[in-house]
Design a protein around this motif. Structure first.
Motif, short mmCIF file in Angstrom:
data_model
loop_
_atom_site.label_atom_id
_atom_site.label_comp_id
_atom_site.label_asym_id
_atom_site.label_seq_id
_atom_site.Cartn_x
_atom_site.Cartn_y
_atom_site.Cartn_z
N GLU A 174 4.43 7.60 7.78
CA GLU A 174 3.38 6.67 8.17
C GLU A 174 3.77 5.24 7.77
O GLU A 174 3.60 4.29 8.55
CB GLU A 174 2.07 7.07 7.49
CG GLU A 174 0.88 6.23 7.89
CD GLU A 174 -0.38 6.63 7.12
OE1 GLU A 174 -0.27 7.46 6.21
OE2 GLU A 174 -1.45 6.10 7.43
N GLU B 263 6.31 -1.05 13.46
CA GLU B 263 5.38 -1.70 14.38
C GLU B 263 5.21 -3.18 14.02
O GLU B 263 5.23 -4.06 14.89
CB GLU B 263 4.03 -0.99 14.36
CG GLU B 263 4.04 0.38 15.03
CD GLU B 263 2.74 1.14 14.84
OE1 GLU B 263 2.53 2.14 15.55
OE2 GLU B 263 1.93 0.75 13.94
N ALA B 264 5.04 -3.44 12.73
CA ALA B 264 4.87 -4.82 12.30
C ALA B 264 6.12 -5.64 12.58
O ALA B 264 6.06 -6.80 13.00
CB ALA B 264 4.52 -4.86 10.81
N ILE C 70 0.85 -1.19 0.00
CA ILE C 70 0.00 0.00 0.00
C ILE C 70 0.89 1.24 0.00
O ILE C 70 1.88 1.30 0.71
CB ILE C 70 -0.90 0.03 1.25
CG1 ILE C 70 -1.65 -1.31 1.41
CG2 ILE C 70 -1.89 1.20 1.18
CD1 ILE C 70 -2.60 -1.64 0.29
N ILE C 71 0.51 2.23 -0.81
CA ILE C 71 1.26 3.49 -0.81
C ILE C 71 0.78 4.33 0.38
O ILE C 71 -0.42 4.45 0.63
CB ILE C 71 1.07 4.24 -2.15
CG1 ILE C 71 2.05 5.39 -2.28
CG2 ILE C 71 -0.34 4.72 -2.33
CD1 ILE C 71 3.45 4.97 -2.62
N ARG C 72 1.75 4.84 1.13
CA ARG C 72 1.44 5.66 2.31
C ARG C 72 2.41 6.82 2.38
O ARG C 72 3.47 6.79 1.76
CB ARG C 72 1.58 4.82 3.59
CG ARG C 72 0.54 3.72 3.76
CD ARG C 72 -0.80 4.29 4.09
NE ARG C 72 -1.80 3.26 4.33
CZ ARG C 72 -3.10 3.51 4.50
NH1 ARG C 72 -3.53 4.76 4.45
NH2 ARG C 72 -3.95 2.53 4.72
N ARG D 44 6.44 3.97 10.08
CA ARG D 44 5.89 3.62 11.39
C ARG D 44 5.16 2.27 11.33
O ARG D 44 5.34 1.42 12.21
CB ARG D 44 4.92 4.73 11.85
CG ARG D 44 4.17 4.41 13.13
CD ARG D 44 3.27 5.56 13.54
NE ARG D 44 2.37 6.01 12.49
CZ ARG D 44 1.24 5.40 12.15
NH1 ARG D 44 0.88 4.30 12.79
NH2 ARG D 44 0.46 5.89 11.20
N ILE D 45 4.37 2.09 10.32
CA ILE D 45 3.65 0.81 10.16
C ILE D 45 4.64 -0.34 10.08
O ILE D 45 4.49 -1.38 10.73
CB ILE D 45 2.75 0.86 8.90
CG1 ILE D 45 1.59 1.82 9.11
CG2 ILE D 45 2.23 -0.55 8.56
CD1 ILE D 45 0.81 2.13 7.84
N GLN E 155 6.43 -6.57 16.16
CA GLN E 155 5.44 -7.56 16.60
C GLN E 155 5.64 -8.92 15.95
O GLN E 155 4.83 -9.83 16.15
CB GLN E 155 4.02 -7.05 16.33
CG GLN E 155 3.65 -5.82 17.17
CD GLN E 155 2.19 -5.43 17.02
OE1 GLN E 155 1.35 -6.25 16.65
NE2 GLN E 155 1.88 -4.18 17.31
N HIS F 67 5.68 -9.70 12.63
CA HIS F 67 5.08 -9.97 11.33
C HIS F 67 6.11 -9.81 10.22
O HIS F 67 6.98 -8.94 10.28
CB HIS F 67 3.92 -8.99 11.07
CG HIS F 67 2.75 -9.18 11.98
ND1 HIS F 67 1.87 -10.22 11.86
CD2 HIS F 67 2.33 -8.45 13.05
CE1 HIS F 67 0.94 -10.12 12.81
NE2 HIS F 67 1.20 -9.06 13.55
N PHE G 189 6.00 2.54 -0.16
CA PHE G 189 5.15 1.36 -0.16
C PHE G 189 5.45 0.52 1.08
O PHE G 189 6.60 0.33 1.45
CB PHE G 189 5.41 0.51 -1.40
CG PHE G 189 4.76 1.02 -2.65
CD1 PHE G 189 3.41 0.80 -2.90
CD2 PHE G 189 5.49 1.73 -3.59
CE1 PHE G 189 2.81 1.28 -4.06
CE2 PHE G 189 4.91 2.21 -4.75
CZ PHE G 189 3.56 1.98 -4.99
N VAL G 190 4.39 0.01 1.68
CA VAL G 190 4.55 -0.88 2.82
C VAL G 190 3.61 -2.07 2.64
O VAL G 190 2.51 -1.93 2.09
CB VAL G 190 4.26 -0.15 4.16
CG1 VAL G 190 2.81 0.33 4.23
CG2 VAL G 190 4.61 -1.01 5.36
N ALA G 191 4.07 -3.24 3.06
CA ALA G 191 3.23 -4.44 3.01
C ALA G 191 3.47 -5.24 4.29
O ALA G 191 4.61 -5.40 4.72
CB ALA G 191 3.56 -5.29 1.79
N VAL G 192 2.39 -5.71 4.89
CA VAL G 192 2.47 -6.47 6.13
C VAL G 192 1.65 -7.75 5.98
O VAL G 192 0.53 -7.72 5.46
CB VAL G 192 1.92 -5.66 7.32
CG1 VAL G 192 1.94 -6.49 8.60
CG2 VAL G 192 2.71 -4.37 7.51
#
Lengths: 786, 147
Positions: free
Chosen positions: A231, A238-239, A225-227, A234-235, A242, A244, A717-720
């Protein structure tokens, strides 16, 4: 001993008997004869239904022959040092690339016999004593294919294999006309016994519109996802914390990206697919597809913000700011390799097609189409891949591609210079040659720059003037004012060039300031010719200086070497109202300079305007650049609702108006055109951010990038994978080390962090002025020599 | 691939706080990552295309889009980037092959970053059959479970 060993080694990708047979059938591998042709440089050898083009620099080899009569041929001149004559015997070693298995000792070869063969870039396996077949199944991918190395007998520490979490990069490109769509797959694998986070800093073309990002875990596929940049970071963090599996793609420069993949478990693999679009440049008489493979080591002047650090392997975790690129030492190798597959539909007849940089197999599927594959013998990612094709001159026409969707209409226009330009003469010129003499230019790069400028001096016309400026830690110039291009002055200029040496950091800002600062002779057209590899981390400082102080000069930038900073070179030319050229494996210094003189020997088309039925808006670049002979330009914009193909393009040349014809192929479903428009807009806004005080530019870049799903300086881009939590802590961060670019010396760039700081060159006889504002001690530990 | 998808609001399926499977962090106030599966039920008609909107109420961010279980929708669907800028998740996919799912099919899995106790709702915008004709269908969402 380490240095000695590195000199004594040849790295050869070798195929054994079975491999050779397979390659001849499936890849068009060269026969022994064609392999010998390859050794002479970038030649082309016809084989059954395919073409193999020779490489120029990278250690690569073709192998053919029957069992036990194999002949391995290097595709490049060897780095053989004849002064090491006290060695009588060489040990031949094969090391498996794919598995990085332990070395397999093939046998030994007599030094004297080897010398004669290696001078021709080959080695006959018949001469290898106790020559043995490799163990069965040594490579699950290509049986018997690995790296062949010759080292002195008795040396027990050959190249050190460095396990890295990046196995392979696969590049699949589709080219249609002048638009490319490229998918890059990075295959990450954890070779360690504990969980890791992999960090890889890599290059992409500077104008690429990265618009899709996929993470693959086994047979599962997750679209990123483009963010907004912070942001997304940070995502990701966090992932990661945790447990992931997650990935993050950040743009550090328009041509430098960082890929992070978190929580890769031991032995597990994760693929990352990146897709981008781009418009292909036309230069040197043909279209070019360029895929950069490695980021060159950058120099960051003291006080640089957001630097690009060049650090030895293992040092990246100690950097506290900016981006760190981790480099392998000269005696280190990793198993990371690359393959490239390209499908070309030129749309018009292809007159010639070749890679001047790599060995490739070419299949001409029709007069207008071809497929191109990087030879499996040339897969070390240490220099730019360049593919060039020429089309018939009469087939190259100004053309507009359009796309319409629910957001409206978009266009990309390729504006081809009119033939009339070539019939006009130029005004007298004031040529300012600015030469990068920093540490990274030591050796072949400076020699190429010197050769190019000498060519230019000898090509000048009566009435022209010239100046030569050199820079590294500081800047100096040949004369207080430009000199008339007399025979005596040209001779003095050549002597000045011959005295140049490379060393120290790259304070390019002094070079650009010097070039733009002195008084201008209004009777001459000032042309600043910049010769550099562009290995700096403070690009905005340079571009800002150009944006503020260009005046009526033009900047023609020449990128030197195998992996120049194409972003900086191209932007300097764009902002300097000139063009960029590249000298190295893909273009000789003489050819590049001759092309430059052809460019400047005729007036450019300027004040270009578009008159399109139905109207156009948001045309970028906002200031349509001047058009030089032989150098088409690209312009993107939005179309009005009533566009019907009515296009009128006008410009001025020699004070006279000129109208250009334009082809339009009709409306089509070409979503890449919308992405390219958005990327061009972002580029324009980014350039303005460098030198303008205009507010709201960052916000507009961010909004555009989010709306068009594009990576940018302010979006990532970020993917979790939320459906699984891996066990244990998030593990160690491992930076993927890369080789220094081919032709670049580790000791004068990255090595500056390990040894004493490179010494800036001594003053050159004839130096008129040394810029005392430069701090010769500014080169600090932790800095690349640039 | 020239078929169009009709933009209609077919069905809105509100979903309350979804039950969390074992393995999900128990502190629902903390930031955590959860999968949510999206299903489309087209009854006996093969599902050729679908478009839906997923809405999260509360602290919810989309951090990944995965494909569904049926081969026809195995690849992750595309999302509407402009809608995402306004915190709306609109997804769509179509498939023109002969092998299309019927009945209730998982067409996508969303990966979400959440905190607190968010609620979700799914709105089917459109669904079509293999010939591109509009069909009746329903869309639902459910917790995807965490290993």
């Amino acid at each position: 001993m380490t240095k000695f060993v590195s000199i004594m080694k040849w790295t050869i990708v070798v195929g054994w008997t079975l491999t050779a047979a397979v390659l001849v059938v499936s890849c068009g591998a060269p026969t022994a004869d064609s392999a010998r042709q390859e050794s002479t440089g970038p030649v082309t050898a016809e084989t059954a239904g395919s073409v193999v083009a020779g490489a120029a620099v990278s250690p690569s080899v073709a192998v053919a022959g029957s069992q036990m009569s194999r002949r391995a041929t290097l595709g490049v001149p060897l780095q053989w040092d004849p002064t090491n004559s006290d060695v009588d015997e060489l040990l031949v070693i094969e090391t498996n690339y794919a598995s990085q298995a332990a070395e397999y000792r093939v046998g030994t070869v007599d030094r004297e016999r080897a010398d004669k063969q290696l001078a021709r870039n080959m080695i006959a396996m018949d001469d290898v004593q106790a020559c043995r077949q490799p163990p069965s199944g040594s490579d699950p991918v290509v049986p018997g294919c690995g790296t062949l190395t010759c080292i002195p007998v008795g040396v027990t520490n050959p190249d050190e294999y460095v396990p890295v979490p990046l196995d392979h990069t696969a590049v699949d490109a589709d080219v249609s006309g002048f638009i490319s769509r490229v998918q890059v797959t990075q295959q990450f694998t954890n070779p360690y016994n504990e969980k890791i986070e992999a960090v890889y800093v890599f290059p992409l073309p500077q104008d690429s519109a990265v618009s899709d990002f996929i993470m693959k875990i086994g047979d599962r596929t997750i679209r990123g996802i483009i963010r907004e940049r912070e942001e997304a970071r940070r995502i990701y963090e966090e992932a990661r914390s945790q447990g992931h599996v997650a990935s993050l793609l950040q743009q550090e420069r328009p041509n430098i990206f960082t890929q992070k993949v978190a929580n890769i478990e031991p032995g597990k693999s994760i693929d990352i697919d990146i897709t981008y679009f781009g418009a292909l440049p036309y230069r040197n008489g043909g279209f070019e597809f360029v895929f950069p493979m490695v980021v060159g080591p950058r120099y960051n002047p003291p006080g640089s913000s957001d630097p690009i650090h060049a650090v030895p392997r293992g040092g990246a975790q100690y950097t506290t700011d900016g981006t760190a690129v981790s480099y392998l030492a000269p005696n280190e190798r990793s198993g990371h390799d690359i393959d490239i597959n390209l499908t070309l539909d030129a749309g018009v007849s292809i007159e010639s097609l070749k890679s001047p940089t790599h060995a490739v197999t070419i299949d001409r599927t029709s007069p207008v189409a071809a497929t191109v594959k990087l030879s499996p013998l040339d897969t070390i990612p240490n220099r730019d891949f360049v593919l060039r094709w020429e089309v018939a001159g009469e087939d190259l026409k100004t053309a507009m591609l359009t796309h319409t969707d629910e957001r409206g209409g978009y266009f990309t226009l390729m504006l081809v210079p009119p033939a009339e330009l070539a019939g006009l003469d130029r005004a007298p010129m004031e040529m300012v040659f600015v030469i990068d003499c920093s540490g990274s230019m030591r050796g072949e790069p400076l020699a190429l720059a010197r050769q190019a400028v000498k060519r230019a001096l000898r090509s000048m016309q009566p009435g022209d003037t010239f100046q030569i400026i050199r820079f590294s830690q500081s800047a100096a110039q040949m004369a207080p004012q430009p000199l008339a291009a007399t025979a005596d002055n040209v001779a003095a200029g050549i002597r000045y060039l011959d005295a140049l040496e490379a060393g120290g950091g790259t304070n390019m800002i002094y070079g650009i300031k010097s070039a733009l600062a002195f008084n201008h002779d209004d009777t001459h057209v000032r042309s600043v010719v910049f010769m550099t590899d562009g290995y700096i981390g403070n690009e905005p400082d340079i571009l800002g200086e150009i944006g503020r102080n260009l005046g009526d000069a033009r900047i023609f930038s020449f990128g030197i070497g195998s992996s120049p900073n194409r972003y900086l070179l191209q932007r300097m030319a764009d902002m300097g109202n000139g063009v960029a050229s590249f000298i190295g494996q893909d273009n000789s210094a003489i050819d590049a300079m001759d092309e430059y003189f052809e460019l400047v020997s005729h007036p450019a088309l300027h004040d270009v305007t578009l008159d399109v039925g139905g109207g156009v808006s948001e045309v970028y670049p906002a200031n349509i650049p001047d058009v030089f002979v032989g150098r088409p330009i690209f312009v993107s914009g939005r179309l009005g609702q009533d566009f019907d193909g009515d296009i009128t393009i006008t410009g001025l040349t020699g004070g006279e108006p000129l109208e250009l014809d334009c082809e339009w192929t009709g409306h089509g479903d070409r979503p890449a055109i919308a992405q390219i428009w958005a990327r061009t807009l972002i580029k324009d806004l980014s350039d303005r951010m460098i030198w303008s005080t205009e507010e709201g530019l960052q916000q507009k870049i961010q909004e555009t990038a989010l709306a068009y799903n594009l990576a940018s300086a302010f979006t990532s881009f970020v993917a979790v994978d939320s459906s699984r939590v891996t066990e244990g802590e998030h593990g160690t961060t491992v930076h993927v080390p890369v080789p220094v670019p081919s032709g670049v010396r580790y000791d004068t760039t990255v090595g500056g962090t390990l040894v004493d700081s490179p010494t800036p060159p001594a003053p050159v006889p004839g130096d008129d002025h040394i810029d005392s504002t430069a701090d010769a001690a500014g080169q600090t530990r932790g800095q690349a020599g640039g | 691939m020239t078929r169009s998808i009709w933009i209609i609001v077919a069905l809105m399926v509100p979903i309350g706080l979804m039950g969390m499977d074992e393995g999900t962090p128990k502190d629902t106030a903390a930031v955590r990552f959860i999968p949510v599966d999206l299903f489309v039920d087209s009854g006996a008609t093969p599902l050729g295309a679908w478009q839906l909107e997923f809405t999260g109420h509360g602290d919810v961010e989309l951090v990944g889009v995965e494909g569904g279980e049926h081969p026809a929708y195995k690849q992750p669907p595309h999302y509407d980037t402009e809608a995402l800028m306004h915190d709306r998740v609109i997804l769509a996919a179509l498939n023109t092959t002969d092998t299309l799912p019927t009945g209730k099919t998982r067409v996508a899995r969303l990966h979400l970053r959440v905190s607190g106790e968010p609620t979700f709702e799914t709105t089917l915008i459109a669904a079509g059959d293999a010939d591109g004709e509009r069909i009746d269908a329903t869309a639902t969402a459910a917790s995807g479970g965490i290993e």
